[in-house]
Scaffold this motif. Sequence first.
Motif, PDB file in Angstrom:
ATOM      1  N   GLU A  52       0.786  -2.203  -8.524  1.00 37.19           N
ATOM      2  CA  GLU A  52       0.684  -3.614  -8.164  1.00 37.19           C
ATOM      3  C   GLU A  52       0.758  -4.443  -9.443  1.00 37.19           C
ATOM      4  O   GLU A  52       0.491  -3.936 -10.538  1.00 37.19           O
ATOM      5  CB  GLU A  52      -0.625  -3.893  -7.415  1.00 37.19           C
ATOM      6  N   ASN A 102      -5.134   0.948  -9.303  1.00 34.45           N
ATOM      7  CA  ASN A 102      -4.631  -0.157  -8.492  1.00 34.45           C
ATOM      8  C   ASN A 102      -5.650  -0.551  -7.436  1.00 34.45           C
ATOM      9  O   ASN A 102      -6.162   0.314  -6.719  1.00 34.45           O
ATOM     10  CB  ASN A 102      -3.337   0.259  -7.783  1.00 34.45           C
ATOM     11  N   SER A 103      -5.945  -1.848  -7.324  1.00 34.65           N
ATOM     12  CA  SER A 103      -6.857  -2.328  -6.277  1.00 34.65           C
ATOM     13  C   SER A 103      -6.372  -1.907  -4.895  1.00 34.65           C
ATOM     14  O   SER A 103      -7.160  -1.510  -4.036  1.00 34.65           O
ATOM     15  CB  SER A 103      -6.971  -3.862  -6.296  1.00 34.65           C
ATOM     16  N   VAL A 104      -5.073  -1.986  -4.678  1.00 38.32           N
ATOM     17  CA  VAL A 104      -4.504  -1.688  -3.375  1.00 38.32           C
ATOM     18  C   VAL A 104      -4.669  -0.211  -2.999  1.00 38.32           C
ATOM     19  O   VAL A 104      -4.556   0.151  -1.833  1.00 38.32           O
ATOM     20  CB  VAL A 104      -3.020  -2.135  -3.319  1.00 38.32           C
ATOM     21  N   TRP A 152      -6.115  -4.532 -14.153  1.00 38.13           N
ATOM     22  CA  TRP A 152      -6.418  -3.663 -13.019  1.00 38.13           C
ATOM     23  C   TRP A 152      -7.879  -3.240 -13.117  1.00 38.13           C
ATOM     24  O   TRP A 152      -8.460  -3.234 -14.214  1.00 38.13           O
ATOM     25  CB  TRP A 152      -5.535  -2.411 -13.034  1.00 38.13           C
ATOM     26  N   THR A 206      -9.997  -6.431  -9.292  1.00 33.01           N
ATOM     27  CA  THR A 206      -9.880  -6.488 -10.751  1.00 33.01           C
ATOM     28  C   THR A 206     -11.173  -6.967 -11.404  1.00 33.01           C
ATOM     29  O   THR A 206     -11.650  -6.370 -12.360  1.00 33.01           O
ATOM     30  CB  THR A 206      -8.701  -7.381 -11.166  1.00 33.01           C
ATOM     31  N   GLU A 238       0.835  -1.205   0.000  1.00 32.87           N
ATOM     32  CA  GLU A 238       0.000   0.000   0.000  1.00 32.87           C
ATOM     33  C   GLU A 238       0.868   1.252   0.000  1.00 32.87           C
ATOM     34  O   GLU A 238       0.621   2.188  -0.761  1.00 32.87           O
ATOM     35  CB  GLU A 238      -0.924   0.000   1.224  1.00 32.87           C
ATOM     36  N   GLY A 256      -4.839  -7.850  -8.056  1.00 31.32           N
ATOM     37  CA  GLY A 256      -5.604  -7.030  -7.127  1.00 31.32           C
ATOM     38  C   GLY A 256      -6.968  -7.622  -6.807  1.00 31.32           C
ATOM     39  O   GLY A 256      -7.596  -8.287  -7.638  1.00 31.32           O
ATOM     40  N   GLU A 257      -7.439  -7.365  -5.596  1.00 30.48           N
ATOM     41  CA  GLU A 257      -8.702  -7.953  -5.154  1.00 30.48           C
ATOM     42  C   GLU A 257      -9.924  -7.405  -5.880  1.00 30.48           C
ATOM     43  O   GLU A 257     -10.970  -8.040  -5.879  1.00 30.48           O
ATOM     44  CB  GLU A 257      -8.879  -7.777  -3.646  1.00 30.48           C
TER      45      GLU A 257
END
Length: 139
Positions: free
Chosen positions: A34, A129-131, A72, A42, A24, A39-40
């Motif tokens: 990332e 970015n998921s993060v 992403w 996407t 992060e 990524g969680e």
Amino acid sequence: MTDQYTPKLTKPDSEWRSQLNDLEYRVLRQSGTEAPFTGEYTDTETEGVYECRACGAELFRSGEKFHSNCGWPSFFAPLAEDRVRYIEDRSLPGRPRVEVRCATCDSHLGHVFEGEGYDTPTDLRYCINSVSMKLRPTS
């Protein structure tokens, strides 16, 4: 594009480091990226609002998210233009891009691309970015 900018929320670097995990911090505070397809969010289709992971500002809605198959999460518009800011990014030789940052805390979110031909209401792909985000489901 914005040249001079003062974020609404500022913290010392030590506070960001204690608040965020290593990935992060690298993405949000050092403009990292990332790995694609890791990524969680996407492929998430959950309805809700995507918030900045660093400060909680609301950035994107699930209704503007689309499958671009780029690796992403992609959105065709932010929740409102005042939620994000744009910076010219010339970090890749010969390929200028537009960086997207949180307007509240100035954290790096990703990039926005134009003219790629997606069937969306705008000609834009916010590649985020998921993060950089947290999803707050509506139900």
